[in-house]
Design a protein around this motif. Structure first.
Motif, PDB file in Angstrom:
ATOM      1  N   PHE A 171       3.572   4.425   6.613  1.00 51.65           N
ATOM      2  CA  PHE A 171       4.527   4.740   6.716  1.00 51.65           C
ATOM      3  C   PHE A 171       6.136   4.138   6.712  1.00 51.65           C
ATOM      4  O   PHE A 171       6.878   4.467   6.580  1.00 51.65           O
ATOM      5  N   ALA A 172       5.564   2.806   6.271  1.00 49.51           N
ATOM      6  CA  ALA A 172       7.278   1.822   6.623  1.00 49.51           C
ATOM      7  C   ALA A 172       7.513   2.101   8.154  1.00 49.51           C
ATOM      8  O   ALA A 172       9.139   1.683   7.482  1.00 49.51           O
ATOM      9  N   MET A 173       7.186   2.537   8.703  1.00 49.44           N
ATOM     10  CA  MET A 173       7.940   3.117   9.927  1.00 49.44           C
ATOM     11  C   MET A 173       7.159   1.367  10.782  1.00 49.44           C
ATOM     12  O   MET A 173       6.344   1.684  11.426  1.00 49.44           O
ATOM     13  N   GLY A 191       6.391   8.186  -7.273  1.00 49.68           N
ATOM     14  CA  GLY A 191       4.864   7.134  -6.572  1.00 49.68           C
ATOM     15  C   GLY A 191       4.379   6.645  -5.659  1.00 49.68           C
ATOM     16  O   GLY A 191       3.308   6.168  -4.814  1.00 49.68           O
ATOM     17  N   ILE A 192       5.953   5.962  -5.707  1.00 54.08           N
ATOM     18  CA  ILE A 192       5.840   5.543  -3.764  1.00 54.08           C
ATOM     19  C   ILE A 192       5.789   6.392  -2.743  1.00 54.08           C
ATOM     20  O   ILE A 192       6.647   7.379  -2.898  1.00 54.08           O
ATOM     21  N   ASP A 245       0.714  -1.006  -0.136  1.00 53.94           N
ATOM     22  CA  ASP A 245       0.100   0.184  -0.230  1.00 53.94           C
ATOM     23  C   ASP A 245       0.795   0.987   0.023  1.00 53.94           C
ATOM     24  O   ASP A 245       0.751   2.748  -0.126  1.00 53.94           O
ATOM     25  N   LEU A 246       1.931   1.192  -0.005  1.00 55.59           N
ATOM     26  CA  LEU A 246       3.112   2.257  -0.571  1.00 55.59           C
ATOM     27  C   LEU A 246       3.090   3.112  -1.223  1.00 55.59           C
ATOM     28  O   LEU A 246       3.325   4.211  -2.067  1.00 55.59           O
ATOM     29  N   PHE A 247       2.821   2.258  -2.464  1.00 63.49           N
ATOM     30  CA  PHE A 247       2.424   2.241  -4.507  1.00 63.49           C
ATOM     31  C   PHE A 247       1.822   3.014  -4.378  1.00 63.49           C
ATOM     32  O   PHE A 247       0.093   2.542  -3.897  1.00 63.49           O
ATOM     33  N   CYS A 248       1.092   4.132  -4.727  1.00 66.27           N
ATOM     34  CA  CYS A 248       0.455   4.557  -5.244  1.00 66.27           C
ATOM     35  C   CYS A 248      -0.628   4.006  -6.883  1.00 66.27           C
ATOM     36  O   CYS A 248       0.338   3.705  -7.729  1.00 66.27           O
ATOM     37  N   THR A 249      -1.754   3.662  -6.379  1.00 68.28           N
ATOM     38  CA  THR A 249      -1.753   3.329  -7.397  1.00 68.28           C
ATOM     39  C   THR A 249      -3.164   3.264  -7.962  1.00 68.28           C
ATOM     40  O   THR A 249      -3.924   4.096  -7.505  1.00 68.28           O
ATOM     41  N   GLU A 250      -3.541   3.980  -9.337  1.00 68.90           N
ATOM     42  CA  GLU A 250      -4.338   4.887  -9.875  1.00 68.90           C
ATOM     43  C   GLU A 250      -5.377   4.645 -10.135  1.00 68.90           C
ATOM     44  O   GLU A 250      -6.265   3.300  -9.861  1.00 68.90           O
ATOM     45  N   GLY A 251      -6.570   5.185  -8.811  1.00 70.50           N
ATOM     46  CA  GLY A 251      -8.472   5.178  -9.043  1.00 70.50           C
ATOM     47  C   GLY A 251      -8.309   3.925  -7.376  1.00 70.50           C
ATOM     48  O   GLY A 251      -9.146   4.178  -6.885  1.00 70.50           O
TER      49      GLY A 251
END
Length: 493
Positions: A126-128, A207-208, A79-85
């Motif tokens: 946020f990957a922390m 986009g990450i 879910d750190l990768f932006c995916t269109e829509g």
């Protein structure tokens, strides 16, 4: 007949190509598996329609003789990768409901190669984190259980815990992860799968969602080394939208994969034999040394003298960069907004960030802001950057006497959820073996090597020279073939 969900990336790709089954059949099997395993909380968002549409396109491509490298392979996307829509939250409530109008470069490359998306995978906020307990959407539960009869739910590692759990549970054949200080390698070790962090710059960061920009790097997590090589080829490549992207051709890692590492020198860093690490970790490390010798490697002892400073250096640099990157989440442009009944803009900032960020993110923002403040910038941040340069120089010098390094991946097997969450320092120590390679921007991979006394996976880490993913993968394959690791969690979910 082998269940379709038992097939990994290469087997699915080849099976669709050879007509053993349709891409639609494979996608439907995985979609059903994702639904059945919701108790693991591995997915934040499920996207069966995306996986099925890609499968139908793959079946049409096969009929037309136009299959792509990943046709017929449905994947999980961290879910750190932006995916269109599709909602993209970085595991945080502050981004709940955010649906980007653009696609991250890495996910776009995978989809262009024919892959489908099963959904967005849960992760530490946020990957922390190192346990996937900091997620705003609840902790991911590892599919593994201890063999002592206890029912304590175990951590799948972090921050890519959802990716790790999904691959290990056979609800995704492969997944994207990101690694800032071990967040691909440590969870891979905890659940008995493979994962590789490539050289910094191999995969675009565009986009990450950023945590620590000088450290973040995307990479694949999969059942075995070959599947990692296949996914890494599809993910990598130059991207003009990312100023840190390497303008280099993508090697044919799968085609050149070989377990023959005859003549390679493998270094064993003496500083990695640290007090407090269970004897089982040392024993599996010694077995790994024997396996690489059997594969033709020469074993040499080496020294990385600044290793002991890596963890404190990381926990100055990473929070500093995070405090800067996370300043954009203020309730003005996107994501959560909390508007107090009274007060002005500053009050809205404070209320939004207080409600949207979890405790670990707040802690790291505070640390980062402190070390960047006027009175402490030179004492902490600048000094940490100098030590980082010394750590990188250690690696440069060690390559004069060896080609690869072999170390444990993590200082323990998976621990129970809640077992370390009250002690941030104990949690941070999970990254002790992974952080040095991240600070130096080097490729590093974890492969499963055995089980501990409680029946939980243990991993070994291979670190290579910059841009030498091929030898890292080859050494990983050599260990994989000799370890014969076939253990898998029994389905309880």
């Amino acid at each position: 007949m082998t269940a379709l969900t038992d097939l990994g990336v290469a087997a699915l790709r080849d099976g669709v190509r050879d007509g053993a089954f349709s891409a639609r059949e494979a996608a439907e099997a995985y979609v059903a598996a994702v639904e059945k395993a919701r108790g693991l909380n591995a997915f934040v968002v499920e996207t069966p329609e995306h996986a099925l549409a890609a499968a139908d396109a793959a079946d049409a491509a096969r009929a037309n003789g136009a299959l792509k490298p990943l046709s017929g392979v449905p994947l999980g996307i961290k879910d750190l990768f932006c995916t269109e829509g599709v909602q993209s939250t970085a595991g945080s409530r502050i981004l709940e409901g955010f649906r980007p109008n653009y696609e991250s470069t890495v996910s776009a490359k995978l989809f262009e190669a024919g892959a489908g998306m099963l959904g967005k995978l849960n992760m530490d906020e946020f990957a922390m984190g190192s346990s996937n307990e900091t997620s705003g959407y609840g902790a991911v539960i590892s599919p593994w259980k201890r063999n002592d009869g206890g029912n304590a739910p175990l951590a799948p590692g972090g921050s890519s815990g959802g990716s790790a759990a999904a691959v290990a549970a056979r609800i995704a054949p492969g997944a994207t992860g990101t690694d800032t200080g071990g967040s691909i390698r440590q969870p891979a070790a905890f659940v008995g799968i493979s994962g590789i962090k490539p050289t910094y710059g191999r995969c675009s960061r565009w986009g990450i969602v950023a945590f620590a920009s000088s450290l973040d790097q995307a990479g694949p997590m999969a059942r075995d080394v070959r599947d990692c090589a296949i996914l890494l080829e599809a993910m990598s490549g130059f991207d003009p939208k990312d100023s840190t992207s390497l303008d280099l051709p993508v090697p044919k890692w799968e085609a050149n994969l070989s377990a023959d590492i005859k003549g390679k020198r493998v270094g064993i860093p003496k500083e990695y034999r640290i007090d407090g690490v269970p004897e089982e970790i040392g024993r599996v490390w010694d077995r790994g040394i024997d396996w690489l010798e059997d594969a033709g490697a020469e074993i040499v002892e080496v020294s990385l003298p600044h290793t002991k400073y890596a963890l404190p250096t990381y926990y100055i640099i990473a929070p500093a960069e995070a405090s800067s990157n996370l300043a954009r989440y203020d309730g003005v442009r996107y994501g959560l907004r909390v508007q107090p009944d009274q007060g002005g803009l500053q009050d809205m900032y404070e209320a939004t960030r207080a409600a949207g960020f979890g405790p670990e993110v707040k802690r790291r923002i505070m640390i980062g802001t402190y070390v960047l403040s006027a009175g402490f910038y030179d004492a902490y941040f600048n000094r940490a950057q100098k030590v980082r340069a010394l750590i990188a120089r250690d690696f440069e010098r060690v390559w004069e006497s060896c080609d690869l390094l072999l170390t444990p991946t993590a200082p323990s097997a998976a621990f129970a959820l809640g077992e370390k969450s009250a002690d941030p320092i104990a949690m941070y120590l999970n990254d002790v073996f992974a952080v040095p390679a991240s600070l130096a921007g080097l490729p590093a991979m974890s492969v499963p090597a055995g089980l501990d006394g409680q029946g939980l996976p243990l991993g070994l880490q291979i670190v290579g020279k910059a841009l030498d993913e091929q030898n890292v993968l080859n050494a990983g394959l050599a260990i994989e073939e000799r370890a014969g690791f076939t253990a898998r969690p029994e389905a309880w979910w």
